[in-house]
Every structure is written in structure tokens, then in C-alpha cells.
Design an enzyme around this catalytic site. Structure first.
Site, PDB file in Angstrom:
ATOM      1  N   TRP A   1      15.309  33.295  74.904  1.00  0.00           N
ATOM      2  CA  TRP A   1      16.065  33.583  73.759  1.00  0.00           C
ATOM      3  C   TRP A   1      16.098  35.178  73.673  1.00  0.00           C
ATOM      4  O   TRP A   1      14.872  35.772  73.127  1.00  0.00           O
ATOM      5  CB  TRP A   1      15.625  32.928  72.330  1.00  0.00           C
ATOM      6  CG  TRP A   1      16.564  33.046  71.254  1.00  0.00           C
ATOM      7  CD1 TRP A   1      17.358  31.989  71.076  1.00  0.00           C
ATOM      8  CD2 TRP A   1      16.633  33.910  70.183  1.00  0.00           C
ATOM      9  NE1 TRP A   1      17.995  32.446  70.184  1.00  0.00           N
ATOM     10  CE2 TRP A   1      17.779  33.555  69.431  1.00  0.00           C
ATOM     11  CE3 TRP A   1      15.996  35.096  69.939  1.00  0.00           C
ATOM     12  CZ2 TRP A   1      18.099  34.203  68.109  1.00  0.00           C
ATOM     13  CZ3 TRP A   1      16.141  35.824  68.703  1.00  0.00           C
ATOM     14  CH2 TRP A   1      17.330  35.464  68.084  1.00  0.00           C
TER      15      TRP A   1
ATOM     16  N   GLY B   1       7.536  36.117  72.995  1.00  0.00           N
ATOM     17  CA  GLY B   1       7.112  36.880  71.814  1.00  0.00           C
ATOM     18  C   GLY B   1       7.899  38.039  71.908  1.00  0.00           C
ATOM     19  O   GLY B   1       9.003  38.320  72.513  1.00  0.00           O
TER      20      GLY B   1
END
Ligand code: AGP
Length: 611
Positions: free
Chosen positions: A73, A100
Site C-alpha cells: 500500500w 511501515g
């Protein structure tokens, strides 16, 4: 907000990782990649869904037994082959996947460029792998040592899994802020962002904590902290079945999860609601009862759908417990420097238990001495482990990005908390308490009855599938349901939808109303009924199209509305558990009619692990 998977053992790693990435695709699905450690490291990565990577690697006959994989993403750098993971260091010796955000990547990148490093992508991850390489070369250290040093200088959230040329028999992983689970097998180990890629191979798992490093070979797991101190791995048994993460014959996970709700709410009540003894058991509350009964105020912190559950809880707790409640967007709360201290109770609501804004918001509140109570669905997740106490919602795995069964399970836990605390505090009489328990016990059956009207909802969806805008209105307990209905429709159908307290319309939004605007009223029988009838008349007076969610047998509103969706009669405190269901189904059917991917809507992901 990505999904990562890794395998080390004696099976061919490629199919294990590919299947795992498909299971994690709800975490991010704009590009994916796999690196395999055979004779040497081979990397395959592609923009688009995992299916595109699978098609592109069809001819790959990899026998490697070690590999890492990633479904992305995008945060730094748009979706592209170059920005897809895994990323390799300049020398090619290190290859890693990362979930992250490295917040200080720009300054680290400048340092590396000054030392002659070059970059093929725009990602923070490629900076990290080269930063680790730089530390390793400068210190002539082992990879493990270099990772410990590098990660102490990194600001942000990460789970990384690293492969090193020349060391095909081990992987090194590290975690801070993003989730990592290790599956413990016989002569093999699995690593993943959650248990869904692991469960078909083993139910023995280790949840890795922040600032921990794991050195994994096929026969051994060594856990250490960044201070190089050994940590004894704590192996837990997963209480999840593979079937729970499959579609079970439904076209989409979202529809399966909507129809899961009678069962998931029964699971949520199991072992807690005892109608024989007219009692509620909520260990997480009972162990700290005085914290709640003496609380000066309760602050609920959450995001998205969980925030809407918090709004319903505000009504429930203030009504039954007479404790003032504030409901905060976690993303605002974490930066607003709110006045928080000992004596304050923070309820953190989260399906995934990994939402970054909620996580940091409660970290801040905890530092200032507040008591943290987590209402969480994902067992073993970060918010659950950070909380002083809590209650799991037991809704089971929720795969569809749009939260449905987790929302009703959150409402059920919050209702039980309000009843329990109210009873213990004496602000709720025994008669009232028993009446509410009886209402609660009937909820799963009433949910089943409401879902049986799905064909009516489907018919209404066909009417409004081409709408450009949509309004959702409610009052009291049903106001947050209006917000939730609007959010579901936005997420799933990309129609611009807004939720409002019905009485707010006169202060502006009523200007939007004309014959092209569908207005959905949550108008079940409650203390606001008369008021909402006049709100409906205001909309009809301006030719608005009215869809009304009403209590079965309603005649008045049914005679005024263009379309009516019925739910069984229920006490207003629990009405949101039923009145939300037609809005879940409506958004689903409109999304399907518009030919959209209702399980993986554009631009979204299931767990927002970055801010
Ligand atoms: C809801 O359908 C969305 N997926 C999103 O708004 C979600 O509720 C929000 O991101 C909070 O997630 P959490 O409950 O896992 O913390």
C-alpha cells in the site's frame, strides 16, 4: 499498511509465499513481489495485484526453500515495478521487505548519497536496506549487529525481513510499530503480518514485540532486543480456523461477514451473558471495577468505523452510568496535547488493533497516567498488548476492508460495559439491568431476522445505484449509524455520501435536497420518533427521495417514504445493532451493481498502520 510473508524450511518457498500474499492482499494491493534464496537471490516484483505477479512468474520453476514476499500500500513513491518490494542494497548483498514508514528516510538518504549510494526507487525502504549495508560495511559487522545499530537511528514504524547473500539458511526480522507473527512448524518457520498466511500450516505462533529482532533458521528461532539481550519466545495457540478466512460460498468477504453477524454476536456474548443467572461477566472490567465506577470521565479514542462505535457508546455510557464521555478522533487526539492524567479512563476501540493513530494516541495517554481499556478484535495485536485491560470483540477474522461484523461486535461489548458499570455503580436499577440483558440475548436472532430482508434491500439498491450523492440522517443512538451508513457507501460505491443528525439539516445541508438526492433516514421507534417524522416531512417537501429504516409494523413513516426497510422492534439503546444492517447491505449491493471490488475498494486498506 502492507502485507509481508516469509518462509524458511524444506518446502518450495514460492507457492507458500504467493498464497500468503493473496491472503494478506486486503492490507494493500497496488504492487507485490517475492525474492527467493536459491543458488543466489532471485527477485520478482510487479505493479498491480498479486494475481499479476502470479501470471508474470508462471514460468518460474523455483525450488528455493527460503523466500520473502510483500504486497504493497504505497506511502513513499507511487505504485510501480521499481517501487514494489523487495528492495536490494547497492551491492546486491542484502534484500528486504518492509511494512511501515521510515520518517527520517530523507536525511538518511542524503547521508548515503554523499557516500556514493544510488537509488532505483522513491521508497523509504530502499534507503533502509542501503543504510543497514553502510553500517555493516563501515563496522565490518554481522548483519544482525548492523541491523541493531541501524534500527536505533531509524525514526518511524517498521517490520523488516532481511536476506543476506551467502547466508541462505537464515532470515533476520525486526519490529517496531507494525505487526509480525512467526508460525512455528516442524523444521520450518513462517513469518507474516498476521496469522492468515500461517494458519493452514501451523497454529503455534509467536507475536513479536516492538524493538525485538528475530534470527530464524528452519530449525531455530532466536529472539533478542535491540540491546542484544536474549528473549524467551512465548509460543501461543491460534484459536482460529482456516474456514474463517475463506469466503464460505459467498461472492465476497464483505457479504459473508455481514451474514456472519448472528454467529459472531453469539460468540461475542458467549461466556459473558448468562441469562440463567441474569448476569454479565466482563473480566477486563471486573478486574478494575473501581477504575470505572469512580471515573470522572471516559475518553474514547478511535478511527473510522470504530470511532462511530465510540459515538454510540457515548450515548450508552452517559445514559446508564452517568459518567461524562468524550469521543476523540485518534489522529487529532495524538497531536492536540489533550488534558489527560491519572483517574482518566481511555477506551481504545479498534478492529485490527494496529491502527497507528489509535496506537500512538493511547501511548501518549498512558505516559500521562491514564488507564487504557482496549476494545479490540485482533487477538494479540499491539493495542491489545498496550492496554492495561480490555475486552476482545470475538467477531472472528474480518477480511473485507469495509468493517461490518466488527462494528456490531464492538457495539455489543460497549453495551455490556455500560450495563455492567451502570449496575455496579447503582445508576442502573436491577429491573432495568435485567431488562437490558433480556434485550441483548435476543439480538443475534433479531439480526438474523433483519438480514433475511436482504432481497428488499437489493431492490432498493437497484433504484439508487447511479446516485451521485446520498444523505444519511438519524437522531440519538441512530445518529452515529447515519455516519456509519454514509462511510460504508463512500468506501464501497465511491458515491459522495454524508451522515448528519437529522435536526442539523435546517442549518445548511437541506440546501442539497432535490428530486435527485436520496436521503436515508434511520427512523426506528425511539424517543426521537415524532421529531424524525417532521424531519422526513421537511425532505419530502423539497421532493427529496426518502428511504426509511423503520421498526417493523411502522405505518406512519412507511406512508411517507419512497422506500422502507424494516428491522425488528428493540430498545433504542441496542437499535444501532439492527438499524446499521440495511445500510451495510445497501452499500454492498450498490457497490456490486456498480461493478466495483467491494472487498478491496480503491485507495483503502484494512489496517491503517501508518499515520
Ligand atoms: C471501516 O470500514 C474502515 N475499514 C476504516 O474506517 C476502519 O474502521 C478504521 O481504519 C479503523 O480501523 P480499526 O478498527 O482496525 O482501528
Amino acid at each position: 499498511m502492507c502485507g509481508i510473508v516469509a518462509y524458511i524450511g524444506s518446502r518450495p518457498a514460492f507457492p507458500v509465499i504467493l498464497k500468503g500474499l493473496k491472503r494478506l492482499e486486503y492490507r494493500g494491493y497496488d504492487s507485490s513481489g517475492i525474492a527467493l534464496f536459491g543458488e543466489e537471490v532471485a527477485c520478482f516484483k510487479r505493479k498491480g495485484r498479486v494475481a499479476e505477479l502470479e501470471a508474470w512468474t508462471e514460468s518460474v520453476t523455483a525450488t528455493a526453500h527460503v523466500g520473502i514476499g510483500h504486497t504493497r500500500w504505497a506511502t513513499h513513491g507511487e505504485p510501480s515495478d521499481a517501487n514494489a518490494h523487495p528492495h536490494t542494497s547497492n551491492s546486491g548483498r542484502l534484500t528486504l521487505v518492509h511494512n511501515g514508514i521510515i520518517e527520517n528516510y530523507a536525511s538518511l538518504k542524503q547521508e548515503l548519497i554523499a557516500k556514493g549510494y544510488t537509488f532505483k526507487s522513491e521508497t523509504d525502504t530502499e534507503v533502509l536496506v542501503n543504510f543497514i549495508e553502510e553500517i555493516q560495511q563501515k563496522n565490518e559487522s554481522t548483519l544482525e549487529e548492523a541491523m541493531r545499530i541501524a534500527l536505533k537511528r531509524v525514526v518511524g514504524a517498521y517490520v523488516i525481513i532481511v536476506m543476506e547473500e551467502g547466508f541462505p539458511e537464515r532470515l533476520i526480522a525486526a519490529r517496531k510499530g507494525s505487526p509480525l507473527v512467526i508460525g512455528v512448524g516442524e523444521g520450518e518457520h513462517f513469518l507474516a503480518s498476521d496469522a492468515s498466511p500461517i494458519i493452514e500450516y501451523t497454529k503455534r505462533v509467536i507475536y513479536v514485540n516492538d524493538y525485538e529482532l528475530a534470527i530464524i533458521s528452519k530449525d531455530e528461532i532466536i529472539l533478542k532486543n535491540l540491546g542484544n539481550e536474549p528473549i524467551t519466545p512465548y509460543i501461543q495457540q491460534l484459536d482460529m480456523e482456516l474456514a474463517q478466512i475463506e469466503k464460505g460460498g459467498y461472492d465476497h468477504f464483505m457479504l459473508k461477514e455481514i451474514f456472519d453477524q448472528p454467529a459472531s454476536l453469539t460468540d461475542c456474548l458467549r461466556g459473558r451473558l448468562d441469562m440463567e443467572n441474569l448476569s454479565l461477566t466482563l473480566k477486563g472490567v471486573e478486574d478494575h471495577l473501581s477504575v470505572f465506577t469512580q471515573a470522572k470521565r471516559i475518553v474514547i479514542v478511535a478511527c473510522g468505523t470504530s470511532w462511530h462505535a465510540g459515538l454510540v457508546a457515548e450515548y450508552m455510557i452517559e445514559t446508564l452510568c452517568r459518567i461524562p464521555v468524550e469521543v476523540e478522533y485518534a489522529s487529532e487526539f495524538r497531536y492536540r496535547n489533550p488534558v489527560i492524567g491519572p483517574g482518566d479512563v481511555i477506551i481504545a476501540i479498534s478492529q485490527s488493533g494496529e491502527t497507528a493513530d489509535t496506537l500512538v494516541a493511547i501511548e501518549r495517554a498512558k505516559e500521562q497516567g491514564a488507564f487504557i481499556f482496549g476494545v479490540v478484535n485482533a487477538v494479540g495485536s499491539s493495542i491489545a498488548r498496550l492496554s492495561h485491560s480490555g475486552a476482545y470483540t470475538h467477531a472472528g477474522p474480518e477480511i473485507g476492508v469495509a468493517s461490518t461484523k466488527a462494528f456490531t461486535a464492538q457495539l455489543t461489548v460497549l453495551a455490556m460495559m455500560a450495563m455492567k458499570i451502570g449496575k455496579e455503580k447503582g445508576t442502573l436499577s436491577s429491573d432495568e439491568y435485567n431488562r437490558y440483558l433480556a434485550e441483548l440475548a435476543q439480538i443475534p436472532a433479531k439480526v438474523e431476522k433483519t438480514l433475511a430482508t436482504h432481497e428488499q434491500v437489493k431492490a432498493v439498491a437497484a433504484y439508487y445505484a447511479e446516485a451521485r450523492d446520498f444523505l444519511f440522517l438519524g437522531r440519538g443512538y441512530n445518529f452515529p449509524v447515519a455516519l456509519e451508513g454514509a462511510l460504508k457507501l463512500k468506501e464501497i460505491s465511491y458515491i459522495h455520501a454524508e451522515g448528519y443528525p437529522a435536526a442539523e439539516m435546517k442549518h445548511g445541508p437541506i440546501a442539497l435536497v432535490d428530486e435527485n438526492l436520496p436521503v436515508l433516514f434511520i427512523a426506528t421507534q425511539d424517543a426521537y420518533y415524532e421529531k424524525i417524522v417532521s424531519n422526513i416531512q421537511e425532505i419530502k417537501a423539497r421532493k427529496g427521495k426518502v428511504i426509511a429504516v423503520v421498526t417493523e409494523g411502522d405505518t406512519l413513516i412507511s406512508s411517507m417514504a419512497d422506500h422502507v426497510l424494516e428491522v425488528p422492534a428493540v430498545d433504542e439503546l441496542l437499535a444501532p445493532l439492527l438499524s446499521v444492517l440495511p445500510t451495510q447491505l445497501l452499500s454492498y449491493y450498490i457497490g456490486v451493481l456498480r461493478g466495483l471490488d467491494v472487498d478491496k475498494p480503491r485507495n483503502l486498506a484494512k489496517s491503517v498502520t501508518v499515520e
